[in-house]
Design a protein around this motif. Structure first.
Motif, PDB file in Angstrom:
ATOM      1  N   ALA A 142       1.826   4.873   0.797  1.00  9.39           N
ATOM      2  CA  ALA A 142       3.125   4.503   1.446  1.00  9.39           C
ATOM      3  C   ALA A 142       2.814   4.076   2.625  1.00  9.39           C
ATOM      4  O   ALA A 142       2.023   5.139   2.916  1.00  9.39           O
ATOM      5  N   VAL A 143       2.761   2.666   2.999  1.00 10.43           N
ATOM      6  CA  VAL A 143       2.734   2.423   4.310  1.00 10.43           C
ATOM      7  C   VAL A 143       4.079   1.940   4.974  1.00 10.43           C
ATOM      8  O   VAL A 143       4.960   1.662   3.913  1.00 10.43           O
ATOM      9  N   ARG A 202       9.460  13.396  -5.340  1.00  9.20           N
ATOM     10  CA  ARG A 202       9.808  13.002  -6.677  1.00  9.20           C
ATOM     11  C   ARG A 202       8.523  12.846  -7.349  1.00  9.20           C
ATOM     12  O   ARG A 202       8.155  11.881  -8.285  1.00  9.20           O
ATOM     13  N   GLY A 203       7.101  13.505  -7.059  1.00  5.74           N
ATOM     14  CA  GLY A 203       6.137  13.285  -7.785  1.00  5.74           C
ATOM     15  C   GLY A 203       5.251  13.596  -6.546  1.00  5.74           C
ATOM     16  O   GLY A 203       4.845  13.858  -5.331  1.00  5.74           O
ATOM     17  N   PRO A 204       4.043  14.042  -6.779  1.00 10.50           N
ATOM     18  CA  PRO A 204       2.344  13.941  -6.376  1.00 10.50           C
ATOM     19  C   PRO A 204       2.629  13.505  -5.011  1.00 10.50           C
ATOM     20  O   PRO A 204       2.313  12.242  -5.177  1.00 10.50           O
ATOM     21  N   VAL A 205       2.063  13.686  -3.899  1.00 11.42           N
ATOM     22  CA  VAL A 205       1.698  13.476  -3.331  1.00 11.42           C
ATOM     23  C   VAL A 205       0.314  13.856  -2.876  1.00 11.42           C
ATOM     24  O   VAL A 205       0.128  15.196  -2.442  1.00 11.42           O
ATOM     25  N   VAL A 206      -0.865  13.413  -1.665  1.00 11.29           N
ATOM     26  CA  VAL A 206      -1.343  13.876  -1.166  1.00 11.29           C
ATOM     27  C   VAL A 206      -1.395  13.140   0.302  1.00 11.29           C
ATOM     28  O   VAL A 206      -1.403  12.124   0.540  1.00 11.29           O
ATOM     29  N   LEU A 253      -7.114  -0.701   3.685  1.00 10.62           N
ATOM     30  CA  LEU A 253      -6.510   0.223   2.360  1.00 10.62           C
ATOM     31  C   LEU A 253      -6.753  -0.204   0.688  1.00 10.62           C
ATOM     32  O   LEU A 253      -6.648   0.826   0.873  1.00 10.62           O
ATOM     33  N   VAL A 254      -6.900  -1.706   0.579  1.00 11.93           N
ATOM     34  CA  VAL A 254      -7.576  -1.871  -0.599  1.00 11.93           C
ATOM     35  C   VAL A 254      -8.620  -1.471  -1.119  1.00 11.93           C
ATOM     36  O   VAL A 254      -8.696  -0.974  -1.677  1.00 11.93           O
ATOM     37  N   GLU A 255      -9.787  -1.408  -0.282  1.00 18.40           N
ATOM     38  CA  GLU A 255     -11.182  -0.313  -0.326  1.00 18.40           C
ATOM     39  C   GLU A 255     -10.655   0.837  -0.429  1.00 18.40           C
ATOM     40  O   GLU A 255     -11.458   1.218  -0.858  1.00 18.40           O
ATOM     41  N   LEU A 256     -10.608   1.542   0.447  1.00 12.88           N
ATOM     42  CA  LEU A 256     -10.463   2.302   0.640  1.00 12.88           C
ATOM     43  C   LEU A 256      -8.929   3.643  -0.647  1.00 12.88           C
ATOM     44  O   LEU A 256      -9.749   4.114  -1.789  1.00 12.88           O
ATOM     45  N   LEU A 257      -7.880   3.143  -0.824  1.00 10.30           N
ATOM     46  CA  LEU A 257      -8.232   3.052  -2.433  1.00 10.30           C
ATOM     47  C   LEU A 257      -9.114   2.875  -3.374  1.00 10.30           C
ATOM     48  O   LEU A 257      -8.926   3.844  -4.570  1.00 10.30           O
TER      49      LEU A 257
END
Length: 215
Positions: A9-10, A38-42, A56-60
């Motif tokens: 979420a950004v 609504r669901g698990p979050v880190v 961000l894509v690279e980090l994920l």
């Protein structure tokens, strides 16, 4: 932005960034806690900025397996924070009644000027602090033992000090939340003369996301 089992979420970073304040921090936590409902979050540390979509894509991608495993572990669970602290007047009254040296020193220093009773006051303060520390350790362990069957995990947030008995984060299954709240209501009623309990939550599992919790 999503990748397989993981989504981030950004929002775009402002073009001109000043130093964020309390309002922005509360907004950040409000978003995390709303998502956690609504669901698990880190959680990600407040103020984290990445240079762009590719980063961000690279980090994920890099953290995908760890994030996915953590999210599975946190599914159906949220965090509560519990603080327990003594009612100072009640605890001090109990010490005077149960510890003769405390009672004697208190009586001896009650009507004397501070300068004339300095040594006795220092000794009294040491005795009271030591007795409260011993009692707090026992009471904190009793609370933890009582609540442990109702929670998935416990994590101390800070050490006991002064009149603070316990500061603990609890990871709780949503299905057991009502039982936990009922038990805390009972404990608060049973110990209201000596102990104050303060519960905050449910919230995102800030203390239980391991090395991936950047909040």
């Amino acid at each position: 932005m999503a990748r397989d089992e993981v989504a981030a979420a950004v929002r775009p970073a402002p073009a001109v960034r000043g130093r964020p304040g309390r309002t922005e921090l509360l907004d950040h936590h409000a978003v995390l806690d709303a998502l956690a409902a609504r669901g698990p979050v880190v959680p990600v540390r407040f103020g984290t900025v990445l240079p762009g979509r590719d980063a961000l894509v690279e980090l994920l991608a890099e953290l995908h397996d760890q994030l996915a495993a953590t999210l599975r572990h946190l599914a159906g669970r949220r965090q509560f924070n519990l603080r327990a602290s003594y009612v100072e007047e009640s605890v001090l009254r109990d010490l005077v009644m149960t510890q003769p040296e405390v009672a004697a020193l208190r009586q001896r220093t009650k009507d004397l000027p501070e300068a004339a009773s300095y040594a006795d006051r220092m000794r009294l303060g040491e005795l009271v602090a030591g007795a409260v520390e011993v009692r707090a350790a026992a009471d904190a362990q009793a609370l933890l033992d009582d609540l442990a069957p109702l929670v998935s995990s416990l994590r101390l947030r800070s050490e006991s000090s002064g009149m603070q008995v316990l500061d603990v984060a609890m990871l709780v299954e949503d299905a057991r939340t009502t039982a936990l709240l009922d038990r805390l209501e009972t404990l608060a009623a049973q110990n209201h003369e000596d102990l104050r309990l303060r519960l905050v939550g449910p919230m995102a599992a800030y203390d239980f996301a391991g090395d991936l919790a950047w909040a």
